[in-house]
Write a protein that holds these residues in place. Structure first.
Motif, mmCIF file in Angstrom:
data_model
loop_
_atom_site.group_PDB
_atom_site.id
_atom_site.type_symbol
_atom_site.label_atom_id
_atom_site.label_comp_id
_atom_site.label_asym_id
_atom_site.label_seq_id
_atom_site.Cartn_x
_atom_site.Cartn_y
_atom_site.Cartn_z
ATOM 1 N N TYR A 78 44.657 20.267 52.124
ATOM 2 C CA TYR A 78 44.328 20.788 53.454
ATOM 3 C C TYR A 78 45.047 22.249 53.728
ATOM 4 C CZ TYR A 78 44.866 21.309 58.476
ATOM 5 O OH TYR A 78 44.905 21.695 59.917
ATOM 6 N N LEU A 79 46.322 22.142 52.899
ATOM 7 C CA LEU A 79 47.185 23.216 53.110
ATOM 8 C C LEU A 79 46.706 24.446 52.312
ATOM 9 C CD1 LEU A 79 50.719 21.864 52.864
ATOM 10 C CD2 LEU A 79 49.586 22.691 54.796
ATOM 11 N N LYS A 80 46.120 23.950 51.133
ATOM 12 C CA LYS A 80 45.815 24.945 50.117
ATOM 13 C C LYS A 80 44.072 25.742 50.572
ATOM 14 C CE LYS A 80 48.375 23.490 46.337
ATOM 15 N NZ LYS A 80 48.519 22.189 45.696
ATOM 16 N N THR A 106 42.259 25.340 53.644
ATOM 17 C CA THR A 106 41.688 25.534 54.912
ATOM 18 C C THR A 106 41.928 26.932 55.499
ATOM 19 O OG1 THR A 106 43.346 24.259 55.771
ATOM 20 C CG2 THR A 106 41.300 23.395 55.742
ATOM 21 N N GLU A 107 41.158 27.950 55.819
ATOM 22 C CA GLU A 107 41.201 29.023 56.609
ATOM 23 C C GLU A 107 41.404 28.964 58.058
ATOM 24 O OE1 GLU A 107 41.853 31.818 55.313
ATOM 25 O OE2 GLU A 107 41.701 31.008 53.508
ATOM 26 N N ASN A 108 41.886 29.869 58.838
ATOM 27 C CA ASN A 108 41.869 29.760 60.399
ATOM 28 C C ASN A 108 40.701 30.402 60.710
ATOM 29 O OD1 ASN A 108 44.494 28.647 60.497
ATOM 30 N ND2 ASN A 108 45.591 30.627 60.259
ATOM 31 N N LYS A 109 40.286 29.768 61.920
ATOM 32 C CA LYS A 109 39.074 30.487 62.342
ATOM 33 C C LYS A 109 39.456 31.032 63.682
ATOM 34 C CE LYS A 109 36.063 27.996 64.740
ATOM 35 N NZ LYS A 109 35.337 26.653 65.039
ATOM 36 N N ASN A 140 48.485 32.918 59.792
ATOM 37 C CA ASN A 140 47.688 32.979 58.818
ATOM 38 C C ASN A 140 48.467 32.745 57.466
ATOM 39 O OD1 ASN A 140 45.380 33.239 60.095
ATOM 40 N ND2 ASN A 140 45.189 35.309 59.537
ATOM 41 N N TRP A 166 49.940 28.902 57.878
ATOM 42 C CA TRP A 166 49.251 27.716 58.145
ATOM 43 C C TRP A 166 47.651 27.818 58.143
ATOM 44 C CZ3 TRP A 166 51.423 23.246 57.686
ATOM 45 C CH2 TRP A 166 50.899 21.964 57.947
ATOM 46 N N GLY A 167 47.046 26.846 57.967
ATOM 47 C CA GLY A 167 45.479 26.861 57.869
ATOM 48 C C GLY A 167 44.874 26.006 58.815
ATOM 49 N N GLY A 168 43.550 26.115 58.898
ATOM 50 C CA GLY A 168 42.961 25.055 59.472
ATOM 51 C C GLY A 168 42.665 25.243 61.169
ATOM 52 N N LEU A 169 43.285 26.412 61.504
ATOM 53 C CA LEU A 169 43.499 26.529 63.178
ATOM 54 C C LEU A 169 42.180 26.946 63.692
ATOM 55 C CD1 LEU A 169 47.104 27.841 63.295
ATOM 56 C CD2 LEU A 169 46.495 25.565 63.931
ATOM 57 N N ASP A 170 41.974 26.531 64.877
ATOM 58 C CA ASP A 170 40.771 27.142 65.565
ATOM 59 C C ASP A 170 41.615 27.828 66.566
ATOM 60 O OD1 ASP A 170 38.873 27.731 67.256
ATOM 61 O OD2 ASP A 170 38.044 25.666 67.876
ATOM 62 N N ILE A 171 41.304 29.348 66.789
ATOM 63 C CA ILE A 171 42.244 30.297 67.508
ATOM 64 C C ILE A 171 41.009 30.766 68.375
ATOM 65 C CG2 ILE A 171 43.937 32.189 67.995
ATOM 66 C CD1 ILE A 171 44.759 31.390 64.859
ATOM 67 N N LYS A 181 53.439 26.556 55.286
ATOM 68 C CA LYS A 181 52.431 25.944 54.292
ATOM 69 C C LYS A 181 53.553 25.691 53.232
ATOM 70 C CE LYS A 181 48.867 28.181 54.476
ATOM 71 N NZ LYS A 181 47.404 28.982 53.984
ATOM 72 N N LEU A 229 54.357 22.243 51.231
ATOM 73 C CA LEU A 229 53.945 21.780 49.967
ATOM 74 C C LEU A 229 55.252 21.230 49.197
ATOM 75 C CD1 LEU A 229 51.605 24.679 49.061
ATOM 76 C CD2 LEU A 229 51.024 22.290 49.407
#
Lengths: 65, 373
Positions: free
Chosen positions: A49-51, A53-56, B153, B156-161, B260, B264
């Motif tokens: 997940y950390l490596k 996923t990008e932010n949308k 960015n 962290w990742g996986g964010l819906d901004i 991140k 890790l």
């Protein structure tokens, strides 16, 4: 690849719980192995997940006169 | 050209039309005096400077917050000549201006809102850590936005901004920020956190974040709020009303998500402690099994010894009790045929008997049975 939305917080606290349980030393060997494997799986999932996923970023309609 | 003679009403009407045409709206800066509110709705005050003063009239809804005499304010108004009440400026908007007045106005508003409990610690809610959906309210072209996104960015990742791109300066900002907060709170799927950010600026630039409307919107938001305005030193009322405030937009990004890189590393340590716990558990088990095994062997050895001892004693006993031992001691077993003779009554004179002694069997004949020996 469409990663299933991992709930980082939930998985993270489950991992901490597993570590605490395994440390408590009250488990029999089968439970420990099961927890151990679950813990390893969570670590790998969180690492991916950390490596990966990008932010949308998207815009909502706000009035900008 | 004959002189135009007016009636009073005509004159007032014409003058008003001229004023409306010539000055639909004027912006004037001056000092507030004789400020009063009647029936909690109408606002009357004078706008003055050293040489002149002019009356103004408006409603409480136009006020950016509580005001008091002495503040320097910027007024947008329409000059009108009222048939009965004479000339006045009809208010369209009013804002404190200049460092001193802005600070003073903010202090008045802060006192009022504090009394209402808007800044109480008990109201503060924790922010989700890390969030997955963020409602971001700022100007899309600002450095604050760029910093916030860059740091987020990196961390962290996986964010819906979702960005509400609004003005963060000037009068329009007040309404746009409040509307953006309401907009996010009314989305079908509300974000987990609202982030309101703006970089540094003068007191006038940051004025919106000390306005009653923005401060109340932040406090009233169902969605937990994180606000970072201007430089570290001064804290705006919007920041005070927020669930969490950060010193700068970058700091806001740091408060919102873990990093991140640290995560890790933490996961690596978690992994090794998993391994370590398992090996401790298996080691303990191995020791336990060994202990049980040793126990088992000891017990077995002991039992075996006990058995051997018991066997020996029984053998001795058997030996002792066996008829043969008696024979060795001189006894004999008499039989008539294969019947054991235990009493003289079992035989008569001359009957044939056999006598078993320790080393042989002797056949014999009964001569006499003597009972009184």
């Amino acid at each position: 690849m469409a990663t299933k939305p991992v709930n980082y917080q939930k998985l993270n606290s489950e991992l901490e719980q597993i570590l605490a349980q395994m440390q408590s030393g009250e488990l029999d060997i089968d439970e420990s192995i099961k927890l151990y494997e679950r813990g390893q799986k969570i670590v790998k999932e969180l690492q991916t997940y950390l490596k990966a996923t990008e932010n949308k970023i998207s815009k909502v309609q706000a009035s900008k006169k | 050209m004959s002189e135009q003679i007016w009636s009073v009403s005509d004159f007032v009407a014409v003058l008003n039309q001229t004023l409306e045409f010539a000055y639909p709206g004027v912006t004037i800066v001056g000092e507030l005096a004789n400020f009063r509110i009647s029936k909690n709705k109408w606002v009357y005050f004078d706008l003055k400077d050293e040489n002149a003063s002019v009356r103004c009239f408006g409603t409480v809804y136009m006020l950016p917050g509580p005001l008091e005499d002495g503040l320097s304010v910027q007024v947008n108004a329409a000059p009108r000549l009222h048939p009965q009440f004479g000339f006045s400026l009809n208010l369209m908007s009013i804002l404190p201006v200049g460092e001193g007045s802005l600070r003073r106005a903010a202090a008045l508003l802060e006192a009022k809102l504090t009394r209402e409990g808007l800044f109480d610690e008990a109201r503060k809610r924790p922010l989700p850590y890390p969030p997955q959906t963020i409602g971001l309210i700022t100007s899309g072209e600002s450095a604050a936005y760029a910093d916030f996104i860059k740091i987020t960015n990196a961390r962290w990742g996986g964010l819906d901004i979702k960005l509400a791109d609004i003005q963060v300066q000037g009068e329009a900002a007040i309404e746009q920020i409040s509307q953006a907060i309401t907009l996010f709170n009314q989305l079908p799927k509300i974000p987990e956190v609202l982030v309101l950010i703006r970089g540094g600026g003068s007191a006038d630039d940051l004025m919106a974040f000390n306005s009653e409307s923005v401060t109340r919107s932040v406090a009233a938001s169902r969605i937990p709020t994180l606000v970072a305005i201007g430089h570290e030193i001064d804290t705006s009322l919007a920041e005070k009303a927020a669930d969490k405030c950060a010193s700068t937009p970058s700091n806001a990004a740091e408060l919102l998500t873990p990093d991140k890189k640290h995560e890790l590393v933490r996961l690596k340590t978690a992994q090794s402690s998993l391994n370590q716990h398992l090996s401790t558990i298996t080691d303990n088990l191995r020791q336990q099994v060994k202990y049980f095994a040793d126990q088992f062997i000891n017990v077995m050895r002991q039992t075996f010894n006990n058995e051997r001892q018991k066997l020996a004693t029984s053998a001795n006993l058997l030996e002792a009790l066996s008829p043969n031992a008696a024979l060795i001691r001189g006894y004999a077993i008499l039989r008539s045929g294969d019947r054991l003779i235990k009493s003289g009554r079992q035989v008569r004179e001359n009957s044939l008997i056999s006598a078993q002694v320790s080393d042989s069997v002797i056949d014999a004949q009964v001569k006499k049975v003597d009972y009184n020996k």
